[in-house]
Enzyme design. Structure first.
Site, mmCIF file in Angstrom:
data_model
loop_
_atom_site.group_PDB
_atom_site.id
_atom_site.type_symbol
_atom_site.label_atom_id
_atom_site.label_comp_id
_atom_site.label_asym_id
_atom_site.label_seq_id
_atom_site.Cartn_x
_atom_site.Cartn_y
_atom_site.Cartn_z
ATOM 1 N N GLU A 93 0.830 -1.198 0.000
ATOM 2 C CA GLU A 93 0.000 0.000 0.000
ATOM 3 C C GLU A 93 0.868 1.252 0.000
ATOM 4 O OE1 GLU A 93 -1.503 1.662 3.718
ATOM 5 O OE2 GLU A 93 -1.658 -0.401 4.444
ATOM 6 N N CYS A 110 -3.571 -2.926 4.357
ATOM 7 C CA CYS A 110 -2.714 -4.040 4.780
ATOM 8 C C CYS A 110 -3.151 -5.389 4.217
ATOM 9 C CB CYS A 110 -2.672 -4.093 6.302
ATOM 10 S SG CYS A 110 -2.290 -2.504 7.035
ATOM 11 N N THR A 125 2.867 3.735 15.754
ATOM 12 C CA THR A 125 2.360 2.469 15.195
ATOM 13 C C THR A 125 2.873 2.245 13.764
ATOM 14 O OG1 THR A 125 0.261 3.469 14.463
ATOM 15 C CG2 THR A 125 0.297 2.512 16.658
ATOM 16 N N SER A 131 -10.929 2.900 13.369
ATOM 17 C CA SER A 131 -10.161 1.785 12.804
ATOM 18 C C SER A 131 -10.074 0.623 13.798
ATOM 19 C CB SER A 131 -8.763 2.235 12.367
ATOM 20 O OG SER A 131 -7.903 2.416 13.462
ATOM 21 N N HIS A 188 -3.120 -9.819 11.839
ATOM 22 C CA HIS A 188 -2.536 -8.563 11.368
ATOM 23 C C HIS A 188 -2.300 -7.716 12.627
ATOM 24 C CE1 HIS A 188 -1.778 -4.793 9.568
ATOM 25 N NE2 HIS A 188 -2.902 -4.256 10.007
ATOM 26 N N LYS A 214 -6.726 -7.707 22.329
ATOM 27 C CA LYS A 214 -8.177 -7.476 22.336
ATOM 28 C C LYS A 214 -8.875 -8.391 21.319
ATOM 29 C CE LYS A 214 -7.879 -2.659 23.756
ATOM 30 N NZ LYS A 214 -8.186 -1.259 23.484
ATOM 31 N N ASN A 250 4.189 -2.084 12.897
ATOM 32 C CA ASN A 250 3.218 -2.455 11.865
ATOM 33 C C ASN A 250 3.922 -2.478 10.516
ATOM 34 O OD1 ASN A 250 1.020 -2.948 10.276
ATOM 35 N ND2 ASN A 250 -0.185 -1.191 10.947
ATOM 36 N N SER A 300 -7.580 -1.771 6.076
ATOM 37 C CA SER A 300 -8.590 -0.727 6.268
ATOM 38 C C SER A 300 -9.318 -0.428 4.965
ATOM 39 C CB SER A 300 -7.918 0.546 6.779
ATOM 40 O OG SER A 300 -7.469 0.341 8.089
HETATM 41 N N1 ACO Z 1 0.602 3.506 30.612
HETATM 42 C C1 ACO Z 1 -0.055 2.388 30.183
HETATM 43 N N2 ACO Z 1 -1.070 2.424 29.273
HETATM 44 C C2 ACO Z 1 -1.409 3.635 28.771
HETATM 45 C C3 ACO Z 1 -0.774 4.829 29.184
HETATM 46 C C4 ACO Z 1 0.270 4.716 30.142
HETATM 47 N N3 ACO Z 1 0.939 5.774 30.548
HETATM 48 N N4 ACO Z 1 -1.331 5.839 28.500
HETATM 49 C C5 ACO Z 1 -2.289 5.329 27.699
HETATM 50 N N5 ACO Z 1 -2.328 3.987 27.868
HETATM 51 C C6 ACO Z 1 -3.166 3.020 27.151
HETATM 52 C C7 ACO Z 1 -4.587 3.457 26.941
HETATM 53 O O1 ACO Z 1 -5.402 3.162 28.044
HETATM 54 C C8 ACO Z 1 -4.942 2.618 25.704
HETATM 55 O O2 ACO Z 1 -5.178 1.283 26.089
HETATM 56 P P1 ACO Z 1 -6.614 0.625 25.908
HETATM 57 O O3 ACO Z 1 -6.898 0.646 24.434
HETATM 58 O O4 ACO Z 1 -6.484 -0.715 26.457
HETATM 59 O O5 ACO Z 1 -7.524 1.537 26.668
HETATM 60 C C9 ACO Z 1 -3.651 2.611 24.904
HETATM 61 O O6 ACO Z 1 -2.627 2.930 25.851
HETATM 62 C C10 ACO Z 1 -3.597 3.624 23.797
HETATM 63 O O7 ACO Z 1 -3.934 4.871 24.340
HETATM 64 P P2 ACO Z 1 -4.998 5.802 23.600
HETATM 65 O O8 ACO Z 1 -5.175 7.043 24.383
HETATM 66 O O9 ACO Z 1 -6.203 5.005 23.244
HETATM 67 O O10 ACO Z 1 -4.133 6.102 22.289
HETATM 68 P P3 ACO Z 1 -4.412 7.128 21.156
HETATM 69 O O11 ACO Z 1 -5.858 7.280 20.905
HETATM 70 O O12 ACO Z 1 -3.634 8.346 21.443
HETATM 71 O O13 ACO Z 1 -3.735 6.354 19.896
HETATM 72 C C11 ACO Z 1 -4.262 4.699 18.224
HETATM 73 C C12 ACO Z 1 -3.891 4.960 19.682
HETATM 74 C C13 ACO Z 1 -5.682 5.209 17.939
HETATM 75 C C14 ACO Z 1 -4.181 3.204 17.955
HETATM 76 C C15 ACO Z 1 -3.245 5.451 17.296
HETATM 77 O O14 ACO Z 1 -1.956 5.007 17.573
HETATM 78 C C16 ACO Z 1 -3.546 5.258 15.819
HETATM 79 O O15 ACO Z 1 -4.382 5.946 15.253
HETATM 80 N N6 ACO Z 1 -2.811 4.303 15.130
HETATM 81 C C17 ACO Z 1 -3.003 4.044 13.699
HETATM 82 C C18 ACO Z 1 -4.300 3.336 13.401
HETATM 83 C C19 ACO Z 1 -4.230 1.833 13.651
HETATM 84 O O16 ACO Z 1 -3.177 1.248 13.776
HETATM 85 N N7 ACO Z 1 -5.416 1.191 13.666
HETATM 86 C C20 ACO Z 1 -5.493 -0.250 13.813
HETATM 87 C C21 ACO Z 1 -6.217 -0.967 12.691
HETATM 88 S S1 ACO Z 1 -5.968 -0.253 11.114
HETATM 89 C C22 ACO Z 1 -4.313 -0.516 10.632
HETATM 90 O O17 ACO Z 1 -3.809 -1.578 10.710
HETATM 91 C C23 ACO Z 1 -3.571 0.616 10.122
#
Ligand code: ACO
Length: 474
Positions: free
Chosen positions: A85, A119, A161, A211, A249, A258, A328, A361
Site C-alpha cells: 500500500e 494491509c 504504530t 479503525s 494482522h 483485544k 506495523n 482498512s
Molecule cells: N501507561 C499504560 N497504558 C497507557 C498509558 C500509560 N501511561 N497511556 C495510555 N495507555 C493506554 C490506553 O489506556 C490505551 O489502552 P486501551 O486501548 O487498552 O484503553 C492505549 O494505551 C492507547 O492509548 P490511547 O489514548 O487510546 O491512544 P491514542 O488514541 O492516542 O492512539 C491509536 C492509539 C488510535 C491506535 C493510534 O496510535 C492510531 O491511530 N494508530 C493508527 C491506526 C491503527 O493502527 N489502527 C489499527 C487498525 S488499522 C491498521 O492496521 C492501520
C-alpha cells in the site's frame, strides 16, 4: 492436469531495515505518558526506512535472498504477485521492478502484478498465487508472493504504530505450510477508517478509534464465517481449542490481545465447550449486550482479556515477537506474525493448525488457516526458520535516537514524490551485504538502485539495477 494437493507456502524469507527506534525513548521524546507506547500499545521497537531504502529496494533484497538461499532457479518462477500500500508510482507496479531479477535469466514469462488495499494486499496476492497453482492454467512452475511496506504516520498519536518490512513466499504444491482452503471467512465493507487520499503525502488519514472498532468487528464477522465453514465441512463445532496458534494482522500488540479476547467471547456466545465454568460466569453479565454495545464496553474488554489470558499466552504470544520489535509492517505484518511462530516453534509444528487473520482498512478482511507438516529439505519448517535467521537480524540492528528518527521522517517528507536527487552513501555501512539501496532519482523520476557488495553467494550478479535497462547491461 489433476488438481494439486496441499498447495501453500514452500519457503519464506523476511527483510526489515536495520534502522530502528526504541518505543520507550520515543515515548519520552514525544512527551507521552510513561508506558503509553510500551504497555498501552504493547510495542517494543519500530523499524523505519532511511533515505537509502524503500518498498522497491526491500523487495529486491528479499526476493534475491530467497532465490539464493533456497537455490531456486529464477526461470522456475511462473507467477509473481506483490502486495503493498506504499505508493511510489501510480502506474508502474513494484512487480515490474522485480522483473529485473528474472530478465537476467531470460525469464519474462511471469504473470501477476500488484494488489492494493491497505494491509490486505499481501493476502490478496497470496490467494491469487495459490488459486493459480490450484487452477487449470498452472504451468508447473512456482508462484512467488511479496509483501512490502513502509508504514509511516504524521507526528501525533499514530506515529508510534509505524514499521517497515518485506516478506517473500514461494508457492507450490506439497507445501509444509498448506492452505485449508475450504475454511476461509471473509468480511468486506465500505468505511473511512484509514485511507490515503492525499497523493502528495506518504501519510494516511486515520480515524484511529474507528479503525480499532472496524478491526474488531471484522474479527468477529470473519471468525463466525470461518467457524460455520469449518462446521459445515467437518460436521463438528469449532472453537479456539481447535487451533494451535493464531496470527493476527498486528498494527500494535494491544489490538491483538483485544482481538483474541473477542474470539474467546465469540466462543462463549456460540456456547462452545471450550469455555470453563468460572470464565462463563464472568462473561455471563455481557451476554445480552448488542453488537455495538459490546464494542463500547470497557468492562467486557477487560474481563474477556483476563479470562482469555492463559490461552493467549500459549496460542498467540509466540506470534508477537516481530510485530512488537519491528512495528506495523502493513501487508507484511500478518506474515511476520506467522514468521515469529515458525522462528519460535518450528520443531514442534508438524500436524498443527495456525489460524490467520488478515485486515486492511477501507475495509477488507479474511480469516483462513494453515495445516503444517515438517516438510522435506530445503522446504522444511526447520530450514525455513534457519534461513530467515530472525534472531540474527534483530540482534544486528542499529538503534537510532528519536531525534534522528524524526529528522529522517522530515527528509522523507521532503523527498516524497520528488526528482533529481542522489542519496547519501555514507550510511550504507549499516546495511548487510546483499541489501539493495536507492542511489538516485533522476530528472525523469527514474529510480536507481545498487546492491551492497560482499555477498559471495549472490547468483544475481548485478550491482546496478536501473529503471529501463537490464542489470547485465543489455
Ligand atoms: N501507561 C499504560 N497504558 C497507557 C498509558 C500509560 N501511561 N497511556 C495510555 N495507555 C493506554 C490506553 O489506556 C490505551 O489502552 P486501551 O486501548 O487498552 O484503553 C492505549 O494505551 C492507547 O492509548 P490511547 O489514548 O487510546 O491512544 P491514542 O488514541 O492516542 O492512539 C491509536 C492509539 C488510535 C491506535 C493510534 O496510535 C492510531 O491511530 N494508530 C493508527 C491506526 C491503527 O493502527 N489502527 C489499527 C487498525 S488499522 C491498521 O492496521 C492501520
Amino acid at each position: 492436469m489433476d488438481s494439486q494437493k496441499d498447495v501453500g507456502i514452500l519457503a519464506m524469507d523476511i527483510y526489515f531495515p536495520p534502522t530502528c527506534v526504541q518505543q520507550e525513548a520515543l515515548e519520552d521524546h514525544d512527551g507521552a505518558s510513561k508506558g503509553k507506547y510500551t504497555i498501552g500499545l504493547g510495542q517494543d521497537c519500530m523499524a523505519f526506512c532511511t533515505e537509502l531504502e524503500d518498498v522497491i529496494s526491500m523487495s529486491l533484497t528479499v526476493v534475491t535472498s530467497l532465490l539464493e538461499k533456497y537455490g531456486i532457479d529464477p526461470t522456475q518462477i511462473g507467477r509473481l504477485e506483490v502486495g503493498s500500500e506504499t505508493v511510489i508510482d501510480k502506474s508502474k507496479s513494484i512487480k515490474t521492478w522485480l522483473m529485473q531479477i528474472f530478465e537476467e535469466f531470460g525469464n519474462t514469462d511471469i504473470e501477476g502484478v500488484d494488489s492494493t488495499n491497505a494491509c490486505y494486499g499481501g493476502t490478496a496476492a497470496l490467494f491469487n498465487c495459490v488459486n493459480w497453482v490450484e487452477s487449470s492454467s498452472w504451468d508447473g512452475r512456482y508462484g512467488l508472493v511479496v509483501c512490502t511496506d513502509s508504514a509511516v504516520y504524521a507526528e501525533g498519536p499514530a506515529r508510534p504504530t509505524g514499521g517497515a518490512a518485506a516478506i517473500a513466499m514461494l508457492i507450490g504444491p506439497n507445501a509444509p505450510i498448506a492452505f485449508e482452503s475450504k475454511y476461509r471467512g471473509t468480511h468486506m465493507s465500505h468505511v473511512y477508517d484509514f485511507y490515503k487520499p492525499n497523493l502528495a503525502s506518504e501519510y494516511p488519514v486515520v480515524d484511529g478509534k474507528l479503525s480499532q472498532t472496524c478491526y474488531l468487528m471484522a474479527v468477529d464477522s470473519c471468525y463466525r464465517r470461518f467457524c460455520s465453514k469449518f462446521e459445515k465441512f467437518e460436521r463438528k463445532p469449532f472453537s479456539i481449542l481447535d487451533a494451535d496458534y493464531f496470527a493476527f494482522h498486528s498494527p500494535y500488540n494491544k489490538l491483538v490481545q483485544k482481538s483474541f479476547a473477542r474470539l474467546y467471547f465469540n466462543d462463549f456466545l456460540r456456547d462452545a465447550s471450550s469455555i470453563e465454568e468460572d470464565a462463563r460466569e464472568k462473561l455471563e453479565p455481557f451476554s445480552s449486550l448488542s453488537g455495538d454495545e459490546s464494542y463500547q464496553s470497557r468492562d467486557l474488554e477487560k474481563t474477556s482479556q483476563q479470562v482469555a489470558k492463559c490461552l493467549y499466552d500459549v496460542k498467540v504470544q509466540p506470534s508477537t515477537l516481530l510485530p512488537k520489535q519491528v512495528g506495523n509492517m502493513y501487508t507484511a505484518s500478518l506474515y511476520a506474525a506467522f514468521v515469529s511462530i515458525l522462528h519460535r516453534k518450528h520443531s514442534t509444528l508438524g500436524g498443527q493448525r495456525v489460524v490467520m487473520f488478515s485486515y486492511g482498512s477501507g475495509l477488507s478482511s479474511t480469516m483462513f488457516s494453515f495445516k503444517l507438516r515438517d516438510g522435506q529439505h530445503p522446504f522444511s519448517l526447520s530450514n525455513i526458520a534457519s534461513i530467515m535467521n530472525v534472531s540474527g537480524k534483530l540482534e544486528s540492528r542499529h538503534i537510532f535516537p528519536p531525534e534522528k528518527f524524526v529528522e529522517t521522517m522530515k527528509l522523507m517528507e521532503h523527498r516524497y514524490g520528488s526528482k533529481d536527487f542522489v542519496t547519501s552513501n555514507t550510511d550504507t555501512s549499516i546495511l548487510s551485504p546483499g541489501t539493495f539501496y536507492l542511489t538516485e532519482v533522476d530528472s525523469m523520476y527514474r529510480r536507481y538502485y545498487a546492491k551492497k557488495a560482499g555477498d559471495t553467494t549472490a547468483s544475481v550478479g548485478a550491482v546496478s539495477y536501473q529503471n529501463g535497462s537490464l542489470p547485465n547491461g543489455h
